[in-house]
Design an enzyme around this catalytic site. Structure first.
Site, short mmCIF file in Angstrom:
data_model
loop_
_atom_site.label_atom_id
_atom_site.label_comp_id
_atom_site.label_asym_id
_atom_site.label_seq_id
_atom_site.Cartn_x
_atom_site.Cartn_y
_atom_site.Cartn_z
N GLY A 32 2.46 2.48 10.84
CA GLY A 32 3.42 3.39 10.65
C GLY A 32 4.09 3.78 12.09
N SER A 36 3.39 -1.85 10.38
CA SER A 36 5.02 -2.31 10.53
C SER A 36 5.65 -3.62 10.04
CB SER A 36 5.19 -1.89 11.90
OG SER A 36 4.95 -0.53 12.10
N ASN A 62 1.17 -1.17 -0.01
CA ASN A 62 0.11 -0.04 -0.03
C ASN A 62 0.91 1.15 -0.06
OD1 ASN A 62 -1.86 1.88 0.28
ND2 ASN A 62 -2.54 1.29 2.28
N HIS A 102 -9.55 1.12 4.60
CA HIS A 102 -8.37 1.24 5.31
C HIS A 102 -8.68 2.26 6.71
CE1 HIS A 102 -4.38 2.54 6.49
NE2 HIS A 102 -3.76 1.30 5.93
N LYS A 130 -0.09 4.01 -0.21
CA LYS A 130 -0.63 5.25 0.06
C LYS A 130 -0.41 6.61 -0.62
CE LYS A 130 -0.19 3.21 4.67
NZ LYS A 130 -0.33 3.20 6.19
N GLU A 170 -7.09 4.79 7.65
CA GLU A 170 -6.97 5.98 7.53
C GLU A 170 -8.18 6.67 6.52
OE1 GLU A 170 -3.06 5.51 5.36
OE2 GLU A 170 -2.21 4.67 7.12
N GLU A 191 -5.31 -4.89 10.39
CA GLU A 191 -4.28 -3.88 10.79
C GLU A 191 -4.41 -3.14 12.07
OE1 GLU A 191 -2.19 -2.56 6.77
OE2 GLU A 191 -4.15 -1.31 7.06
P1 13P Z 1 2.88 0.50 7.70
O1 13P Z 1 3.40 -0.84 7.06
O2 13P Z 1 3.68 1.70 7.08
O3 13P Z 1 2.84 0.40 9.10
O4 13P Z 1 1.39 0.70 7.10
C1 13P Z 1 0.78 -0.59 7.24
C2 13P Z 1 -0.68 -0.29 6.39
O5 13P Z 1 -1.22 0.70 6.83
C3 13P Z 1 -0.64 -0.89 5.15
O6 13P Z 1 -1.99 -0.44 4.69
#
Ligand code: 13P
Length: 253
Positions: free
Chosen positions: A175, A215, A9, A97, A11, A99, A169
């Site tokens: 992150g 992560s 992803n 997601h 993003k 976010e 997740e």
């Molecule tokens: P990270 O791998 O940066 O923690 O992000 C995970 C994520 O949100 C994947 O959709």
């Protein structure tokens, strides 16, 4: 065996030049051709067709959108429809997601509609679920995630739900550099599978791929993916470095 999936992803990252560079490196991978493993690359919408072209010769790599809207077409400025994705040959889409839930107020009722429209246009939804730190600290994560599944997915027939990929997740691991331990991941993935089994029976629960996200890096993927109910990962930051993501692809069972 369930399909094992390394999903990237990106993003809202990468200029066109950076996207091209990353895709060129993925396009050059030569040893990722096994029957039950795939990579799915969720790129920003402007790069979907470029990604499709660059990865066209990779039989086990697919391109994903990071979102789609609940309507087919019409006056919804800025949105992307599942029908558009289908017409571009895009075969996966991230839905829900954390976010999107946090910054764009997406709730489970809306996500249920997104799941329906993605399935209608044969774009495989990767449905994201997972609890916040406060919910984890109150030890309510199992009830919370089960409710997300019920509200967004359990209106589907058995024939439809087997076409969905689930990504767990935990928000506190996204992150932050703080992964769930492999035991925490396994515990939740087993719970998700049990919840599917109660609703749909074991034949269905056994075939739905459940990915872990939060992560995931090159140096922890093998341990996380080795858990019996973890069928791969959804990777943010580490997917922006080609070598790191290829290491993660190679860590699939
Ligand atoms: P990270 O791998 O940066 O923690 O992000 C995970 C994520 O949100 C994947 O959709």
């Amino acid at each position: 065996m369930r399909t094992q999936i390394a999903a990237a992803n990106w993003k809202m990252n990468c200029t066109l030049q950076q996207a091209e560079d990353l895709l060129n490196k993925l396009s050059a991978v030569t040893d990722f051709n096994t029957s039950n493993k795939i990579a799915v690359i969720a790129v920003p919408a402007p790069y979907l067709l470029l990604a499709k072209q660059k990865l066209a010769h990779q039989a086990n790599m697919f391109v994903a959108a990071q979102n789609c809207y609940i309507k087919n077409y019409g006056a919804y400025t800025g949105e992307i429809s599942a029908e558009m994705l289908q017409s571009m040959g895009i075969s996966y889409v991230l839905i829900g997601h954390s976010e999107r839930r946090e910054y764009f107020n997406e709730n489970n009722a809306m996500l249920a509609e997104k799941i329906n429209i993605a399935l209608e246009y044969e774009v495989t939804p990767i449905f994201c679920c997972g609890e916040s730190l406060a919910i984890r600290e109150a030890d309510n994560q199992n009830e919370f995630v089960a409710q997300q599944l019920k509200d967004a997915l359990f209106h589907l027939s058995a024939a439809k739900i087997v076409k969905v990929v689930i990504a767990y997740e935990p928000i506190w691991a996204i992150g932050t550099g703080k992964t769930a331990s492999s035991a925490q991941a396994q515990e939740m993935h087993q719970h998700i599978r049990k919840t599917l089994e109660i609703q749909y029976g074991s034949a269905v629960a056994d075939v739905v791929s459940v990915l872990y996200g939060g992560s995931v890096k090159g140096n922890n993927a093998v341990e996380i993916f080795s858990q019996p109910d973890v069928d791969g990962g959804l990777v943010g930051g580490a997917s922006l470095i080609a070598e790191e993501f290829v290491t993660i692809m190679n860590a699939l069972k």
